[in-house]
Design an enzyme around this catalytic site. Sequence first.
Site, PDB file in Angstrom:
ATOM      1  N   ASP A   1       0.877  -1.218  -0.037  1.00  0.00           N
ATOM      2  CA  ASP A   1       0.078  -0.055  -0.160  1.00  0.00           C
ATOM      3  C   ASP A   1       0.937   1.289  -0.083  1.00  0.00           C
ATOM      4  O   ASP A   1       0.686   2.127  -0.936  1.00  0.00           O
ATOM      5  CB  ASP A   1      -0.848   0.005   1.180  1.00  0.00           C
ATOM      6  CG  ASP A   1      -2.368   0.926   1.047  1.00  0.00           C
ATOM      7  OD1 ASP A   1      -2.340   1.463  -0.074  1.00  0.00           O
ATOM      8  OD2 ASP A   1      -2.684   1.178   2.186  1.00  0.00           O
TER       9      ASP A   1
ATOM     10  N   HIS B   1      -4.035   3.158  -6.983  1.00  0.00           N
ATOM     11  CA  HIS B   1      -5.616   2.872  -6.236  1.00  0.00           C
ATOM     12  C   HIS B   1      -6.557   2.825  -6.978  1.00  0.00           C
ATOM     13  O   HIS B   1      -7.538   1.870  -6.875  1.00  0.00           O
ATOM     14  CB  HIS B   1      -5.395   4.066  -4.894  1.00  0.00           C
ATOM     15  CG  HIS B   1      -4.708   3.451  -3.805  1.00  0.00           C
ATOM     16  ND1 HIS B   1      -3.293   4.165  -3.833  1.00  0.00           N
ATOM     17  CD2 HIS B   1      -4.847   2.964  -2.672  1.00  0.00           C
ATOM     18  CE1 HIS B   1      -3.001   3.503  -2.496  1.00  0.00           C
ATOM     19  NE2 HIS B   1      -4.081   2.964  -1.999  1.00  0.00           N
TER      20      HIS B   1
ATOM     21  N   HIS C   1      -6.330  -0.681  -8.555  1.00  0.00           N
ATOM     22  CA  HIS C   1      -6.656  -1.601  -7.384  1.00  0.00           C
ATOM     23  C   HIS C   1      -8.327  -1.951  -7.276  1.00  0.00           C
ATOM     24  O   HIS C   1      -8.911  -2.696  -7.189  1.00  0.00           O
ATOM     25  CB  HIS C   1      -6.095  -1.042  -5.984  1.00  0.00           C
ATOM     26  CG  HIS C   1      -7.041  -1.680  -4.574  1.00  0.00           C
ATOM     27  ND1 HIS C   1      -8.330  -0.975  -4.283  1.00  0.00           N
ATOM     28  CD2 HIS C   1      -6.859  -2.804  -3.853  1.00  0.00           C
ATOM     29  CE1 HIS C   1      -8.772  -1.579  -3.383  1.00  0.00           C
ATOM     30  NE2 HIS C   1      -7.965  -2.709  -3.210  1.00  0.00           N
TER      31      HIS C   1
ATOM     32  N   HIS D   1      -5.710  -5.396   0.773  1.00  0.00           N
ATOM     33  CA  HIS D   1      -5.672  -4.267   0.056  1.00  0.00           C
ATOM     34  C   HIS D   1      -4.350  -4.158  -0.648  1.00  0.00           C
ATOM     35  O   HIS D   1      -4.127  -3.537  -1.823  1.00  0.00           O
ATOM     36  CB  HIS D   1      -6.271  -3.104   1.016  1.00  0.00           C
ATOM     37  CG  HIS D   1      -5.812  -2.031   0.201  1.00  0.00           C
ATOM     38  ND1 HIS D   1      -6.759  -1.299  -0.519  1.00  0.00           N
ATOM     39  CD2 HIS D   1      -4.943  -0.822   0.547  1.00  0.00           C
ATOM     40  CE1 HIS D   1      -6.475  -0.014  -0.854  1.00  0.00           C
ATOM     41  NE2 HIS D   1      -5.466   0.139  -0.053  1.00  0.00           N
TER      42      HIS D   1
END
Length: 365
Positions: free
Chosen positions: A170, A253, A256, A270
């Site tokens: 992340d 992101h 993602h 995540h």
Amino acid sequence: MKSTTLFPGRYVQGVDALKQLGKEVSRLGDHAFVICDPFVYENLLSDFKSEMEGAINISLEKFEGECSDEEIARLVSAAKQLKVNVVVGVGGGKTLDTAKAVAHELKIPVAIVPTIASTDAPCSALSVIYTPQGEFKRYLILDKNPDLVLVDTKVVANAPARFLVAGMGDALATWFEAESCKQSHAGNMSGDVGSMTAYALAKLCFETLLEYGFEAKMACEAKSVVPALEHVVEANTLLSGLGFESGGLAAAHAIHNGLTALQPTHAYFHGEKVAIGTLASLILTDKDRNVIDQVFSFCESVGLPTTLADIGLKEVTDEELMRVATLACAEGETIHNEPFPVTPSKVFYALKTMDAIGNSRKAGK
């Protein structure tokens, strides 16, 4: 041009930090609604429950697993009945995002206590809302950052190392996304542009991961708190949190978010999916070959995914991958903070190329 930088009210990190949770929370209220994830509820309550009860009144509630509108509404209703005046979230990223959202709805302070360093969620004025089935739904922008973030690194070190590594995944996106926003003058999570402080912290986050990431993973596997582990926990939690929120998000992101639409990815964390988004974003944004090699090598050294198969998509079809790319480019997605126009076809080809590079490296070519 106006810039805005966002910070939590107080950040506490170190061995046995949980022992002062009650004292820290008592600054914020005298009746705490404590939302715990199932693991915390069943295994870690003894580490802080009696200490908290010696400082304030507490009411415990178990988190039911998904940061969804439905779960937030359930918890808000329970908290209202108890007439609490501070919310405490203890657990992983989705538990913490839920606690922040509950406090936001109740308009009371919130203390955040991550028991793993797997995301940069703890410090932010943001909750990521999912459907009850685990698909990304929307970002909920909150009125303010948490009043307290408290991290016990002994607890983090005793969690499986995969959580820490996912946090590195992340955090890995932070600098690249902040740099894209800086180049395009895109807004951060406040809507204003980032400050030089935000961009500098984002870069420090990346540098910390490269320098200490492998050693921190080894320490976590040995259940040992050493300086390298402390550095990476801070990078995953504080530096990445400040960097993404005040620097801004971009392609990684958004990719993602698109990946969450494919059910096999739900078994992965995540940060593991963000790592794939970051690698694909390097291709998408035409980064220098040395940078691409550096980031692939880092991911391989700590065990982050470098191919689609690594996140359950070994048999993914082009049609499914185009669905991911299309969702990543949806109106309002952060991918449009990149300093050039991005289309689904560009994302599709970047994902395909990233996967080919990852597989080639695995084969030793």
